[in-house]
Design a protein around this motif. Structure first.
Motif, PDB file in Angstrom:
ATOM      1  N   GLY A   1      17.735  -4.657   3.189  1.00  0.00           N
ATOM      2  CA  GLY A   1      16.185  -5.121   3.604  1.00  0.00           C
ATOM      3  C   GLY A   1      15.735  -4.776   4.946  1.00  0.00           C
ATOM      4  O   GLY A   1      16.492  -3.939   5.790  1.00  0.00           O
ATOM      5  N   LEU A   2      14.500  -5.438   5.340  1.00  0.00           N
ATOM      6  CA  LEU A   2      13.778  -4.867   6.711  1.00  0.00           C
ATOM      7  C   LEU A   2      14.815  -5.525   7.729  1.00  0.00           C
ATOM      8  O   LEU A   2      15.610  -6.339   7.763  1.00  0.00           O
ATOM      9  CB  LEU A   2      12.612  -5.554   6.919  1.00  0.00           C
ATOM     10  CG  LEU A   2      11.620  -4.763   5.778  1.00  0.00           C
ATOM     11  CD1 LEU A   2      10.327  -5.518   6.007  1.00  0.00           C
ATOM     12  CD2 LEU A   2      11.496  -3.448   6.164  1.00  0.00           C
TER      13      LEU A   2
ATOM     14  N   VAL B   1       7.977   2.616  16.107  1.00  0.00           N
ATOM     15  CA  VAL B   1       8.690   3.017  15.071  1.00  0.00           C
ATOM     16  C   VAL B   1       8.301   1.583  14.203  1.00  0.00           C
ATOM     17  O   VAL B   1       8.483   0.342  14.513  1.00  0.00           O
ATOM     18  CB  VAL B   1      10.151   3.045  15.089  1.00  0.00           C
ATOM     19  CG1 VAL B   1      10.734   2.848  13.691  1.00  0.00           C
ATOM     20  CG2 VAL B   1      10.449   4.297  15.815  1.00  0.00           C
ATOM     21  N   SER B   2       7.986   1.863  12.885  1.00  0.00           N
ATOM     22  CA  SER B   2       7.535   0.871  12.021  1.00  0.00           C
ATOM     23  C   SER B   2       8.202   0.935  10.521  1.00  0.00           C
ATOM     24  O   SER B   2       8.506   2.097  10.240  1.00  0.00           O
ATOM     25  CB  SER B   2       6.052   0.398  12.043  1.00  0.00           C
ATOM     26  OG  SER B   2       5.478   1.632  11.277  1.00  0.00           O
ATOM     27  N   VAL B   3       8.951   0.020   9.938  1.00  0.00           N
ATOM     28  CA  VAL B   3       9.447  -0.048   8.662  1.00  0.00           C
ATOM     29  C   VAL B   3       8.912  -0.900   7.758  1.00  0.00           C
ATOM     30  O   VAL B   3       8.590  -1.992   8.038  1.00  0.00           O
ATOM     31  CB  VAL B   3      10.863  -0.391   8.993  1.00  0.00           C
ATOM     32  CG1 VAL B   3      11.746   0.022   7.485  1.00  0.00           C
ATOM     33  CG2 VAL B   3      11.584   0.478  10.133  1.00  0.00           C
ATOM     34  N   THR B   4       8.310  -0.384   6.861  1.00  0.00           N
ATOM     35  CA  THR B   4       7.642  -1.121   5.608  1.00  0.00           C
ATOM     36  C   THR B   4       8.288  -1.193   4.207  1.00  0.00           C
ATOM     37  O   THR B   4       9.030   0.045   3.762  1.00  0.00           O
ATOM     38  CB  THR B   4       6.244  -0.379   5.436  1.00  0.00           C
ATOM     39  OG1 THR B   4       5.351  -0.200   6.698  1.00  0.00           O
ATOM     40  CG2 THR B   4       5.214  -1.165   4.364  1.00  0.00           C
ATOM     41  N   GLN B   5       8.405  -2.353   3.739  1.00  0.00           N
ATOM     42  CA  GLN B   5       8.942  -2.557   2.247  1.00  0.00           C
ATOM     43  C   GLN B   5       7.775  -3.317   1.804  1.00  0.00           C
ATOM     44  O   GLN B   5       7.670  -4.483   2.114  1.00  0.00           O
ATOM     45  CB  GLN B   5      10.270  -2.999   2.198  1.00  0.00           C
ATOM     46  CG  GLN B   5      11.319  -2.325   2.739  1.00  0.00           C
ATOM     47  CD  GLN B   5      12.900  -2.875   2.820  1.00  0.00           C
ATOM     48  OE1 GLN B   5      12.966  -4.156   2.296  1.00  0.00           O
ATOM     49  NE2 GLN B   5      13.777  -2.035   3.038  1.00  0.00           N
ATOM     50  N   GLY B   6       7.152  -2.909   0.632  1.00  0.00           N
ATOM     51  CA  GLY B   6       6.193  -3.730   0.069  1.00  0.00           C
ATOM     52  C   GLY B   6       5.071  -4.102   1.090  1.00  0.00           C
ATOM     53  O   GLY B   6       4.491  -3.438   1.777  1.00  0.00           O
ATOM     54  N   GLY B   7       4.813  -5.408   1.190  1.00  0.00           N
ATOM     55  CA  GLY B   7       3.950  -6.085   1.855  1.00  0.00           C
ATOM     56  C   GLY B   7       4.348  -6.345   3.292  1.00  0.00           C
ATOM     57  O   GLY B   7       3.786  -7.450   3.677  1.00  0.00           O
TER      58      GLY B   7
END
Length: 491
Positions: free
Chosen positions: A77-78, A48-54
């Motif tokens: 936030g992440l 599982v990956s969680v992306t916010q912006g960069g």
């Protein structure tokens, strides 16, 4: 739905190969959720990956409960405190930002860049990554002059693609392009995670040889790959040629190109076809047929999009903690692929090149065909690790018996040769080591067999005798140096 590669908002990616509870938990996350394909590293799945912006956090072997925990505070936030790895990257990254995780941090990710990052069957993601390029026939031909086939299931194995294309073009009849993705981990990975890459390469080939049909041929055991490519066919925008997905029996010989054609035609008894002519002259239903593996066609698609390094997919299996498929440039070493996982014990040898690969004690070899062939190894893209506890004689004996049991029976050199080879290896346990007899039998099989099955079947024994002859002599003296083999080599 638009692409998830825009860098806007929060995106949660989860491996669609995970348990159903994972998708249910993801659906409750309250953010953009994307089911992606496998990454090529089973050790980290479900990933599982969680992306916010960069920035992206990675969470390995994630359970449904763990997913709910990490998504509970996404508004703040992440979930960096729960992450196994964190990567900063371009907000609109189209390939997996490589985390510092075993199995993912080896080699390069050119052809496998979408694996574990893009939605496999979403055309928006593929287009955002530069896909759906319609190359001219001239551009495709130039690429085919420089690219070589990948895998024993490719009619152009180790040879330039363009030569076979030219033969198909000058042969009467509408051509067919077969995507041979039968039975190999790497080909199944591409169909499950990046099917548009494979289809794009197949469509470019079809335009070049004036084909009116593409057949994607998959082992009936690779259900996820077959389902993914079927969905991708339905979603492919303005598909320029008819595409069928056909499954074949889950037996090793069914990947041989002419036997793959037999399976596509619906024949129940798979037998190799005489060469020449080859499929490019007489293939499916008597029409010219081009047969390439999924690896070959994905590499073609990426070459047509942009210049870049020629790469090879290598699957490491055998005496390792977890199998892994990595992508190497042709200048990397096979040792770097093995370093992507953990050897159980110390490495004694490796069988390089698939089921009938060659045995070696050294892995400081690059994966390009010329280097592998010069070393007497196979080019299938598989490295099977043997630890110190393994008996080389028993290992090759079992390979010989497999060949005797699984060959199609069409030609005498393979049918009788593999049986005699297994018997000669059994003689070791009775104190007889007939090296000259084994070498002569191998020579006859290599030079007289109809198809690659018989040509390659003696390679494990041939290379093992060259690199580990002391073990053969020891067995003839009644000793197994590894203390591991049985009193008789059995299937």
């Amino acid at each position: 739905m638009t692409s998830i590669l825009s860098g806007d908002g929060t995106v949660l990616r989860y491996s669609a190969t995970g348990p159903p509870e994972l998708s249910e938990a993801a659906a409750d996350a309250g953010v953009t959720v994307a089911a992606v394909g496998p990454s090529g590293a089973p050790a980290v799945e479900p990933l599982v990956s969680v992306t916010q912006g960069g920035q992206t956090t990675f969470h390995t072997r994630c359970s449904a409960d763990e997913l709910r925990e990490l998504t509970a505070g996404l508004d703040e936030g992440l979930p960096t405190d729960l992450a196994d790895a964190i990567v900063d990257h371009d907000p609109s990254a189209t390939s997996l930002p490589v985390p510092d995780l075993a199995g993912l941090d080896a080699g390069t990710r050119r052809v496998t860049g979408g694996c574990g990052w893009r939605r496999p069957t979403d055309p928006d993601d593929h287009e955002a990554a530069g896909g759906f390029v319609t190359a001219t026939t001239e551009e495709t031909e130039r690429a085919g002059e420089s690219l070589r086939g990948r895998g024993w299931g490719d009619w152009c194995q180790d040879e330039p693609l363009a030569d076979t294309w030219e033969t198909a073009r000058r042969t009467d009849g509408e051509a067919t392009v077969v995507v041979n993705a039968h039975g190999t981990t790497a080909d199944a990975l591409l169909l499950a995670s990046s099917p548009f890459d494979v289809l794009e390469g197949a469509c470019a080939t079809a335009r070049t040889v004036d084909a009116d049909r593409v057949v994607v041929y998959v082992s009936e055991a690779d259900e996820d790959a077959a389902a993914s490519v079927r969905e991708a066919v339905d979603a492919y925008p303005d598909l320029p040629v008819a595409v069928d997905v056909v499954t074949g029996p889950s037996v090793y010989r069914a990947a041989e190109p002419t036997m793959a054609i037999e399976a596509v035609e619906g024949n129940h008894r798979l037998e190799a076809r005489l060469r020449p002519p080859g499929p490019a002259e007489v293939g499916i239903d008597g029409r010219p047929t081009v047969v390439h593996t999924a690896r070959t066609l994905a590499q073609l698609a990426h070459t047509l999009r942009q210049d870049g390094p020629v790469t090879r997919l290598v699957t490491v299996t055998g005496d390792v903690a977890d199998p892994v498929t990595v992508e190497l440039t042709e200048g990397d070493s096979l040792a770097s692929a093995v370093d992507a996982t953990t050897v159980e014990g110390s490495l004694k040898a490796a069988c390089v090149g698939g089921r009938f690969g060659g045995l070696t004690a050294a892995l400081d070899i690059t994966p390009d065909p010329a280097s592998l062939i010069d070393a007497g190894l196979g080019t299938e893209g598989v490295v099977e690790v043997l630890s110190e506890s393994r008996c080389v004689v028993e290992f090759v004996g079992r390979r010989a018996q497999f060949a005797a049991d699984e060959n199609c029976g069409r030609c005498v050199p393979c049918r009788e040769g593999t049986t005699q080879l297994a018997e000669l290896l059994r003689d070791l346990y009775d104190g007889r080591y007939d090296r000259d007899g084994i070498e002569e039998l191998d020579r006859v099989m290599r030079t007289s067999s109809i198809c690659t099955f018989g040509v390659d079947a003696g390679r494990p024994v041939r290379t093992a005798m060259a690199a580990f002859e002391a073990e053969f002599e020891a067995h003839a003296d009644g000793r197994c140096p590894a203390g591991a083999c049985t009193a008789e080599v059995t299937p």
